[in-house]
Design a protein around this motif. Sequence first.
Motif, PDB file in Angstrom:
ATOM      1  N   THR A  23      -1.082  22.329  11.228  1.00  0.00           N
ATOM      2  CA  THR A  23      -0.158  20.821  11.705  1.00  0.00           C
ATOM      3  C   THR A  23      -0.914  19.484  11.763  1.00  0.00           C
ATOM      4  N   GLY A  24      -2.455  19.792  11.753  1.00  0.00           N
ATOM      5  CA  GLY A  24      -3.588  18.089  11.805  1.00  0.00           C
ATOM      6  C   GLY A  24      -3.777  18.236  13.504  1.00  0.00           C
ATOM      7  N   VAL A  48      14.386  20.673  18.620  1.00  0.00           N
ATOM      8  CA  VAL A  48      14.705  19.061  19.052  1.00  0.00           C
ATOM      9  C   VAL A  48      13.524  18.861  19.903  1.00  0.00           C
ATOM     10  N   THR A  49      12.858  17.216  19.297  1.00  0.00           N
ATOM     11  CA  THR A  49      11.951  16.562  20.127  1.00  0.00           C
ATOM     12  C   THR A  49      12.204  15.353  19.887  1.00  0.00           C
ATOM     13  N   ALA A  50      10.828  14.959  20.540  1.00  0.00           N
ATOM     14  CA  ALA A  50      10.786  13.394  19.916  1.00  0.00           C
ATOM     15  C   ALA A  50       9.348  12.899  20.583  1.00  0.00           C
ATOM     16  N   SER A  51       8.618  12.065  19.731  1.00  0.00           N
ATOM     17  CA  SER A  51       7.033  12.029  18.951  1.00  0.00           C
ATOM     18  C   SER A  51       7.064  11.082  18.769  1.00  0.00           C
ATOM     19  N   GLY A  52       5.438  11.448  19.331  1.00  0.00           N
ATOM     20  CA  GLY A  52       5.024   9.345  18.193  1.00  0.00           C
ATOM     21  C   GLY A  52       4.391  10.746  16.672  1.00  0.00           C
ATOM     22  N   GLY A  53       4.220  11.748  16.534  1.00  0.00           N
ATOM     23  CA  GLY A  53       4.280  12.128  15.300  1.00  0.00           C
ATOM     24  C   GLY A  53       3.969  13.589  15.157  1.00  0.00           C
ATOM     25  N   ASN A  54       2.083  13.677  16.125  1.00  0.00           N
ATOM     26  CA  ASN A  54       1.595  14.847  15.846  1.00  0.00           C
ATOM     27  C   ASN A  54       2.463  16.524  16.502  1.00  0.00           C
ATOM     28  N   HIS A  55       3.716  15.918  17.668  1.00  0.00           N
ATOM     29  CA  HIS A  55       3.714  16.664  18.718  1.00  0.00           C
ATOM     30  C   HIS A  55       5.463  17.620  17.758  1.00  0.00           C
ATOM     31  N   GLY A  56       6.013  16.282  17.364  1.00  0.00           N
ATOM     32  CA  GLY A  56       6.372  16.682  15.812  1.00  0.00           C
ATOM     33  C   GLY A  56       6.542  17.543  14.609  1.00  0.00           C
TER      34      GLY A  56
END
Length: 288
Positions: A23-24, A48-56
């Motif tokens: 996933t980078g 469900v989660t909230a993320s700047g992108g990478n954790h998502g």
Amino acid sequence: MSALAEPVTGARLTLKLENLQVTGSFKARGATNKLLSLPPEAISRGIVTASGGNHGLAVARAARMAGVPATVFVTENATEEKREKLRRWGARVEVLGAVWHEANAGALAQATATGAAYFHPFADPQVVAGQGSVALELLEAVPDLELVLVAIGGGGLISGMAVVLKALKPSVRIIGIEPTGSPTLKASLDAGHVVHLDRVTSRVATMSCAETDAAVFALIRDHVDDVVLVSDEQMQSAAHWLWFELGIAADLSGAAAIAALQSGVVVLPEGTRCGALVCGAGPEGIVR
């Protein structure tokens, strides 16, 4: 003699390429560890989660591993590339708010309404422990490690790594790096307690967090030696350097450690054995 045309330091620098992780980014470690800690019934209604992108992205992969749906709330400054990758991993993407805490409010509300499991990106012991495995691999590769440079968003990565590093090699110095436009941990450490930033101006979504968690703050306060600041522009320049010199495609958070060296906010004595994380992948350095 350096193998590089434009060395950024006289230190003996080892790059830990977490941009090559599934996933980078390193985030796959924490999300997978969290998933494996839960019984199947706990995630039966999805994640469900909230993320700047990478954790998502890491959560979307974990959900696919478990065969359950994932919903990821991202901030408005999350790159379109990250949003598209989330969709390709099968996640439903919800865009909400200018900063992570606003997106996180939506994620928490959905978890409450639907019964989905909520995966916090940094304030979860299982996630922090998963991120700490980066330090085990770095010490195995560089037993004489003297200093580590780590980018900070919410603080899960550096707190997990710091606990491991100080336990196994207490002499190692640990320096965190934050954006000047989101100095969450720097402001909290200066104040002696967790503070909420009134304004976040960094465009680096993966490093923009207005407030850290109290337990994460305590780990960083007790185990991290210093936190320094770099600008978004310095990270952009560092990402370009990584691509131009080494062919490494890093996002801006992944270039933070190099930015700290290039800008001179971290100056190391000649020959220092330094480990630096390239913690996330992205095209930011390829097109300038």
